[in-house]
Enzyme design. Structure first.
Site, PDB file in Angstrom:
ATOM      1  N   HIS A  56      22.109  52.225  19.272  1.00  0.00           N
ATOM      2  CA  HIS A  56      22.576  52.356  17.877  1.00  0.00           C
ATOM      3  C   HIS A  56      23.912  51.600  17.765  1.00  0.00           C
ATOM      4  O   HIS A  56      23.976  50.416  18.073  1.00  0.00           O
ATOM      5  CB  HIS A  56      22.643  53.845  17.536  1.00  0.00           C
ATOM      6  CG  HIS A  56      22.895  54.166  16.096  1.00  0.00           C
ATOM      7  ND1 HIS A  56      22.610  53.314  15.062  1.00  0.00           N
ATOM      8  CD2 HIS A  56      23.423  55.284  15.497  1.00  0.00           C
ATOM      9  CE1 HIS A  56      22.940  53.870  13.903  1.00  0.00           C
ATOM     10  NE2 HIS A  56      23.455  55.070  14.150  1.00  0.00           N
ATOM     11  N   ARG A  74      23.041  42.219   6.532  1.00  0.00           N
ATOM     12  CA  ARG A  74      24.423  42.437   6.991  1.00  0.00           C
ATOM     13  C   ARG A  74      24.815  41.348   7.994  1.00  0.00           C
ATOM     14  O   ARG A  74      25.973  40.957   8.082  1.00  0.00           O
ATOM     15  CB  ARG A  74      24.572  43.835   7.618  1.00  0.00           C
ATOM     16  CG  ARG A  74      24.260  44.970   6.639  1.00  0.00           C
ATOM     17  CD  ARG A  74      24.217  46.316   7.330  1.00  0.00           C
ATOM     18  NE  ARG A  74      23.146  46.384   8.322  1.00  0.00           N
ATOM     19  CZ  ARG A  74      22.901  47.436   9.097  1.00  0.00           C
ATOM     20  NH1 ARG A  74      23.664  48.531   8.980  1.00  0.00           N
ATOM     21  NH2 ARG A  74      21.915  47.437   9.970  1.00  0.00           N
TER      22      ARG A  74
HETATM   23  N1  NMX Z   1      15.279  43.461  23.445  1.00  0.00           N
HETATM   24  C1  NMX Z   1      14.316  43.818  24.314  1.00  0.00           C
HETATM   25  N2  NMX Z   1      13.319  44.655  24.010  1.00  0.00           N
HETATM   26  C2  NMX Z   1      13.257  45.115  22.753  1.00  0.00           C
HETATM   27  C3  NMX Z   1      14.186  44.751  21.776  1.00  0.00           C
HETATM   28  C4  NMX Z   1      15.242  43.892  22.171  1.00  0.00           C
HETATM   29  N3  NMX Z   1      16.218  43.531  21.324  1.00  0.00           N
HETATM   30  N4  NMX Z   1      13.860  45.356  20.629  1.00  0.00           N
HETATM   31  C5  NMX Z   1      12.753  46.085  20.871  1.00  0.00           C
HETATM   32  N5  NMX Z   1      12.397  45.948  22.155  1.00  0.00           N
HETATM   33  C6  NMX Z   1      11.295  46.600  22.859  1.00  0.00           C
HETATM   34  C7  NMX Z   1      11.467  48.111  22.814  1.00  0.00           C
HETATM   35  O1  NMX Z   1      12.379  48.544  23.808  1.00  0.00           O
HETATM   36  C8  NMX Z   1      10.035  48.564  23.029  1.00  0.00           C
HETATM   37  O2  NMX Z   1       9.754  48.416  24.395  1.00  0.00           O
HETATM   38  P1  NMX Z   1       8.781  49.480  25.169  1.00  0.00           P
HETATM   39  O3  NMX Z   1       7.506  49.464  24.400  1.00  0.00           O
HETATM   40  O4  NMX Z   1       8.709  48.908  26.533  1.00  0.00           O
HETATM   41  O5  NMX Z   1       9.479  50.793  25.094  1.00  0.00           O
HETATM   42  C9  NMX Z   1       9.249  47.523  22.246  1.00  0.00           C
HETATM   43  O6  NMX Z   1      10.087  46.366  22.171  1.00  0.00           O
HETATM   44  C10 NMX Z   1       8.848  47.944  20.854  1.00  0.00           C
HETATM   45  O7  NMX Z   1      10.029  48.325  20.183  1.00  0.00           O
HETATM   46  P2  NMX Z   1      10.142  48.202  18.597  1.00  0.00           P
HETATM   47  O8  NMX Z   1       9.130  49.105  18.000  1.00  0.00           O
HETATM   48  O9  NMX Z   1      10.143  46.786  18.191  1.00  0.00           O
HETATM   49  O10 NMX Z   1      11.633  48.743  18.336  1.00  0.00           O
HETATM   50  P3  NMX Z   1      12.145  50.251  18.232  1.00  0.00           P
HETATM   51  O11 NMX Z   1      12.005  50.688  16.820  1.00  0.00           O
HETATM   52  O12 NMX Z   1      11.549  51.123  19.264  1.00  0.00           O
HETATM   53  O13 NMX Z   1      13.692  50.074  18.595  1.00  0.00           O
HETATM   54  C11 NMX Z   1      15.853  49.160  18.513  1.00  0.00           C
HETATM   55  C12 NMX Z   1      14.621  49.550  17.701  1.00  0.00           C
HETATM   56  C13 NMX Z   1      16.963  48.730  17.549  1.00  0.00           C
HETATM   57  C14 NMX Z   1      16.363  50.387  19.283  1.00  0.00           C
HETATM   58  C15 NMX Z   1      15.483  47.999  19.470  1.00  0.00           C
HETATM   59  O14 NMX Z   1      15.110  46.869  18.725  1.00  0.00           O
HETATM   60  C16 NMX Z   1      16.608  47.627  20.423  1.00  0.00           C
HETATM   61  O15 NMX Z   1      16.750  48.283  21.470  1.00  0.00           O
HETATM   62  N6  NMX Z   1      17.437  46.599  20.074  1.00  0.00           N
HETATM   63  C17 NMX Z   1      18.566  46.226  20.906  1.00  0.00           C
HETATM   64  C18 NMX Z   1      19.707  47.209  20.697  1.00  0.00           C
HETATM   65  C19 NMX Z   1      20.336  47.018  19.337  1.00  0.00           C
HETATM   66  O16 NMX Z   1      20.664  45.923  18.919  1.00  0.00           O
HETATM   67  N7  NMX Z   1      20.570  48.141  18.630  1.00  0.00           N
HETATM   68  C20 NMX Z   1      21.280  48.114  17.357  1.00  0.00           C
HETATM   69  C21 NMX Z   1      20.426  48.481  16.140  1.00  0.00           C
HETATM   70  C22 NMX Z   1      21.260  48.429  14.887  1.00  0.00           C
HETATM   71  N8  NMX Z   1      22.306  49.447  14.867  1.00  0.00           N
HETATM   72  O17 NMX Z   1      23.438  49.182  14.651  1.00  0.00           O
HETATM   73  O18 NMX Z   1      22.027  50.647  15.103  1.00  0.00           O
HETATM   74  C1  MLT Z   2      22.201  51.386  11.139  1.00  0.00           C
HETATM   75  O1  MLT Z   2      22.987  50.731  10.452  1.00  0.00           O
HETATM   76  O2  MLT Z   2      22.230  52.623  11.154  1.00  0.00           O
HETATM   77  C2  MLT Z   2      21.266  50.671  12.055  1.00  0.00           C
HETATM   78  O3  MLT Z   2      20.866  49.442  11.533  1.00  0.00           O
HETATM   79  C3  MLT Z   2      20.151  51.505  12.599  1.00  0.00           C
HETATM   80  C4  MLT Z   2      19.067  51.928  11.659  1.00  0.00           C
HETATM   81  O4  MLT Z   2      19.108  51.732  10.462  1.00  0.00           O
HETATM   82  O5  MLT Z   2      18.084  52.503  12.192  1.00  0.00           O
END
Ligand code: NMX
Ligand code: MLT
Length: 474
Positions: free
Chosen positions: A303, A358
């Protein structure tokens, strides 16, 4: 009357030219102070009626199916809560009370002509659903300034933590140190009627929002700048004051902070920090308790902490490949990150399916203020490489960058180089959205949140038995 007129004229001139008001004048200005609460109180009865009608007319209607995947997959896509302050569209991104980020930039009051919106105007919008006048936004600046005093005990509490306490832990502890001042907790103990809860939740929320810049700056100065604190500047707006108290006087940095604090404020209700604040608040825990809980969620690397992780990842990349690596080398680095079982920070999203607006907003800011900055060039190169590599995995639903992929570049440019601090800045901004919604949650009388959980055996019994029965029937 005269004092009020003087005050209005001063406010009308804009934030930079606010007169320093004495006590008697402050009382008059607090007409402006009361405006936001008054505006809110006028809206509440009609919104309560609206919710009542929704429940009466459509309470039994279905919002769709819940699959096993959804239940075990982080409740993705289950519509399960009300959140009035903003709404996220997977393709288009966030809208705050119906307004996109470019709309906010065009319509909200700014501190400098044609500049970035001041978050105080956004707070008015989030709370009332209406775009404020400049005067109304500046009245919020004044209201927050009046409420901003931090007790001396807060620094003592922070100083009692280990030297290596993470800034997000310090934020959480600092907020908890303020909790003894909760008006809501005191009113609840006195036995206040529930129809009045929102009033003290409003007081707490505004107090907390007012104090957060000073708390955040205190954390920054004690962690990275030897502990010497900088007093607030009595003529600066809320976000510029945060930068100022951290030690940054550059007007470009102040504009960046106004923009940063605006765009990170709210992302509908399901994200971890918003949902946690909402959940904890639903137990009638006061705004300090619920916001601190939300911040503990924001501190997770998937997050809000992702903004810190992005910078660490970029620093590692440049340490290995040099400051201006070619795109092929960058591609290999991204592939290696995936192969080592780690995520590429700043990319992907649980809801968004396009580039986060953003990110785009910050990119536009960088194009305007720092077009030749090498780190901006590197982040731009990554934008051309990462989505393709992530897309090739076939499992990542959104290969595009999110807000955290870009924020560090702007902070680094203005000299805020300590990446472990970045999530605190995100957290200060997030207070605007989650606390504004918290006021509405109490005004609407939303109940304690309590979704149903299941064991794996329950699911197996239900579906294995159903499948066996279907086979037997054939
Ligand atoms: N790098 C590598 N793997 C990824 C990434 C990424 N950036 N994004 C998704 N995946 C993987 C994820 O871990 C999952 O793997 P597995 O099936 O082996 O568990 C698979 O792709 C499917 O995931 P999604 O359904 O596309 O994404 P999910 O909704 O589960 O997760 C996040 C969303 C934001 C947690 C994920 O994209 C992520 O870990 N991103 C990198 C961390 C990040 O930038 N977080 C910030 C989000 C914004 N914020 O401020 O909160
Ligand atoms: C946020 O701003 O809270 C992040 O993009 C994560 C989300 O919306 O799930």
């Amino acid at each position: 009357m005269l004092a009020q007129a003087v005050c209005r004229i001063g406010l009308g001139l804009g934030t930079q030219s606010l007169p320093i008001v004495g006590n008697s004048l402050r009382r008059f200005c607090s007409d402006g102070v009361d405006d936001l609460k008054k505006a809110l109180s006028e809206l509440i009865p009609e919104q309560q009626e609206r919710l009542k009608a929704l429940k009466k007319n459509y309470g039994s209607k279905s919002l769709g199916e819940v699959t096993v995947d959804m239940a075990i997959g982080g409740m993705r896509g289950i519509p399960g809560m009300l959140w009035e302050t903003s709404l996220l569209d997977p393709e288009e991104g966030i809208r705050f009370r119906g307004l996109s980020i470019p709309d906010l930039q065009a319509q909200l009051p700014s501190a400098v002509p044609g500049g970035q919106p001041i978050p105080e105007g956004l707070l008015w919008l989030l709370l009332t659903g209406k775009v404020p006048t400049k005067e109304q936004a500046v009245s919020v600046t004044e209201e927050l300034r009046e409420r901003s005093h931090l007790g001396a005990h807060v620094l003592k509490v922070l100083n009692s933590l280990p030297d290596d306490a993470h800034p997000m832990s310090q934020l959480s502890v600092g907020v908890m140190a303020l909790q003894s001042g909760s008006h809501f907790a005191a009113a609840y103990t006195r036995g206040t009627h529930k129809s009045k809860y929102w009033e003290t939740v409003y007081e707490d929320s505004m107090d907390l929002i007012a104090k957060l810049p000073q708390l955040a700056a205190m954390i920054y100065r004690r962690t990275y700048k030897g502990g010497e604190q900088i007093n607030p500047h009595h003529k600066l707006d809320w976000a510029a004051n945060l930068a100022y108290m951290m030690g940054y006087e550059d007007s470009g940095c102040h504009e960046m902070m106004r923009m940063y604090q605006t765009i990170h404020s709210d992302h509908e209700g399901g994200n971890v920090s918003a949902h946690t604040t909402h959940l904890v608040g639903s137990a009638l825990s006061d705004p300090y308790l619920s916001y601190a809980a939300g911040m503990n969620g924001l501190a997770g690397p998937l997050h809000g902490l992702a903004n810190q992780e992005v910078l660490r990842w970029l620093k590692d990349l440049t340490a290995k490949l040099g400051p201006q690596p070619d795109k092929e080398a960058v591609r290999k680095y991204v592939e290696d990150t995936l192969a080592s079982g780690k995520v590429v920070p700043g990319y992907g999203h649980a809801v968004l399916r396009k580039t986060d607006p953003r990110y785009t907003c910050q990119r536009e800011f960088a194009q305007k203020y720092m077009p030749g900055y090498p780190l901006f060039k590197l982040v731009s190169d990554l934008y051309e490489v990462v989505p393709e590599v992530l897309g090739k995995t076939g499992k990542i639903k959104n290969p595009w960058p999110n807000v955290d992929a870009h924020s560090g570049v702007l902070l680094q440019y203005y000299g805020i180089t300590e990446e472990n601090y970045y999530t605190v800045l995100f957290g200060v901004s997030r207070a605007l959205g989650v606390l504004a919604q918290g006021v509405w949650s109490r005004a609407l009388g939303l109940p304690i949140e309590r979704p149903k959980s299941m064991t794996m055996s329950v699911l197996e019994k239900r579906f294995v038995a159903a499948a066996a029965a279907a086979t037997a029937a054939k």
